[in-house]
Design a protein around this motif. Structure first.
Motif, mmCIF file in Angstrom:
data_model
loop_
_atom_site.group_PDB
_atom_site.id
_atom_site.type_symbol
_atom_site.label_atom_id
_atom_site.label_comp_id
_atom_site.label_asym_id
_atom_site.label_seq_id
_atom_site.Cartn_x
_atom_site.Cartn_y
_atom_site.Cartn_z
ATOM 1 N N ARG A 165 -44.142 59.229 -32.443
ATOM 2 C CA ARG A 165 -43.287 57.959 -32.253
ATOM 3 C C ARG A 165 -41.891 58.082 -32.663
ATOM 4 O O ARG A 165 -40.869 57.559 -31.801
ATOM 5 N N GLN A 166 -41.638 59.020 -33.392
ATOM 6 C CA GLN A 166 -40.143 59.227 -33.773
ATOM 7 C C GLN A 166 -39.421 59.761 -32.804
ATOM 8 O O GLN A 166 -38.013 59.404 -32.474
ATOM 9 N N ARG A 167 -40.261 60.979 -32.210
ATOM 10 C CA ARG A 167 -39.471 61.603 -30.991
ATOM 11 C C ARG A 167 -39.242 60.695 -29.881
ATOM 12 O O ARG A 167 -38.369 60.869 -29.130
ATOM 13 N N ALA A 168 -40.285 59.708 -29.600
ATOM 14 C CA ALA A 168 -40.153 59.086 -28.440
ATOM 15 C C ALA A 168 -39.203 58.052 -28.483
ATOM 16 O O ALA A 168 -38.206 57.591 -27.716
ATOM 17 N N GLN A 169 -38.936 57.553 -29.655
ATOM 18 C CA GLN A 169 -37.656 56.396 -30.162
ATOM 19 C C GLN A 169 -36.318 57.254 -29.762
ATOM 20 O O GLN A 169 -35.617 56.740 -29.449
ATOM 21 N N ARG A 170 -36.298 58.489 -30.128
ATOM 22 C CA ARG A 170 -35.291 59.298 -30.056
ATOM 23 C C ARG A 170 -34.760 59.575 -28.774
ATOM 24 O O ARG A 170 -33.632 59.288 -28.253
ATOM 25 N N LEU A 171 -35.707 59.729 -28.163
ATOM 26 C CA LEU A 171 -35.580 59.878 -26.586
ATOM 27 C C LEU A 171 -35.224 58.679 -25.781
ATOM 28 O O LEU A 171 -33.999 58.693 -24.783
ATOM 29 N N ALA A 172 -35.778 57.484 -26.525
ATOM 30 C CA ALA A 172 -35.322 56.419 -25.911
ATOM 31 C C ALA A 172 -33.918 55.980 -25.827
ATOM 32 O O ALA A 172 -33.180 55.420 -25.084
ATOM 33 N N ARG A 173 -33.525 56.348 -27.318
ATOM 34 C CA ARG A 173 -32.248 55.914 -27.618
ATOM 35 C C ARG A 173 -31.215 56.677 -26.835
ATOM 36 O O ARG A 173 -30.240 56.546 -26.389
#
Length: 291
Positions: A165-173
């Motif tokens: 989830r953290q990686r997905a959030q970083r990619l989205a940002r």
């Protein structure tokens, strides 16, 4: 005379090296003569007769700390029962506490588990530390998740889900801070597939609007034939694989000439197949004009 001589070997303050001296040391009333310097004391680690330090102390034997050799998918690991059974609710612990049978290679005296040997390294590290430790560029989270679920290491599964989830959030940002979409400054790409079926079969793959612009003949052909070709009329960017010479009389050479004349360039090609079923494929590309 009040003084007397004693042998160097009889003095406790003489180092083992002084045994090779050619003359004894004179003493006066069992005290060193003030006219001579005191000999150095023996170093604890000098020679073979001094006290030696730094030798490891062997731990008491225990069935929990004794090394256990495990062959996981061909990769050999060494651990201890204490580590392997640290979380009793896991399948891994049950394999090594007798609740679940495990294969033993009697020839090599290795236990055998038919799983991903590369991923087991991270499973074992979690059993030791209770934490998932993978590099930032680790790209096999899904594979590791599968192994963690097999060994029923629920704590590791939760940490991996959080990491994902953290990686997905970083990619989205990161995606929200990038420049305008690639579609405005990217490339038009068309694939041309040629096979000898029924003489010659020419297939086009690309966006619908792009094929219509470069090969306008296909639009009228489709309208005349009323076919069931997968042609999404509502989406001009719908990618299709279209049998070009099934609806027009164009040959593969004519199709190549048309694409080159329309500003495309051949950027890649390949061929293959077996006798009677060979094929060739060409990738054409041109710069997409900003909208």
């Amino acid at each position: 005379m009040g003084g007397r001589l004693i042998s160097p070997a009889g003095s406790p303050n003489i180092s083992p090296g002084s045994l090779h001296s050619s003359s004894p040391t004179p003493l006066n009333n069992n005290k060193l003569s003030p006219s001579l310097p005191a000999p150095p004391k023996a170093s604890p680690t000098s020679g073979h007769h001094g006290k030696v330090t730094g030798i490891p102390t062997v731990a008491a034997a225990s069935r929990y700390t004794a090394p256990v050799h495990i062959d996981v998918g061909g990769v050999i690991y060494t651990s201890s029962l204490e580590t392997l059974t640290r979380y009793p609710e896991t399948r891994l612990a049950k394999l090594f506490n007798g609740q679940v049978p495990i294969v033993l290679d009697t020839l090599k005296q290795h236990y055998f588990i038919d799983r991903d040997g590369k991923m087991f390294r991270h499973i074992l590290n979690f059993m030791r530390s209770g934490k998932v430790c993978v590099p930032d560029d680790f790209s096999e989270i899904d594979c590791l998740m599968e192994e963690a679920r097999f060994f029923e290491v629920q704590g590791m599964v939760k940490q991996l889900e959080q990491l994902r989830r953290q990686r997905a959030q970083r990619l989205a940002r990161a995606g929200s801070q990038t420049s305008p979409p690639v579609a405005q400054h990217g490339y038009h790409v068309v694939a041309l597939h040629i096979s000898p079926d029924l003489g010659e079969r020419v297939m086009l793959s690309g966006e619908r609007k792009l094929i219509e612009e470069t090969f306008p003949e296909v639009v009228q052909a489709l309208m005349d034939n009323r076919t069931s070709v997968a042609w999404n009329q509502s989406d001009p960017e719908h990618v299709v694989r279209f049998p070009l010479n099934g609806y027009t009389k164009m040959t593969s050479l004519q199709a190549i000439q048309r694409l080159l004349a329309d500003g495309f360039q051949i950027v890649a090609s390949l061929g293959g197949g077996v006798e009677g079923q060979q094929f060739s494929e060409y990738i054409f590309s041109r710069s997409r004009q900003p909208q």
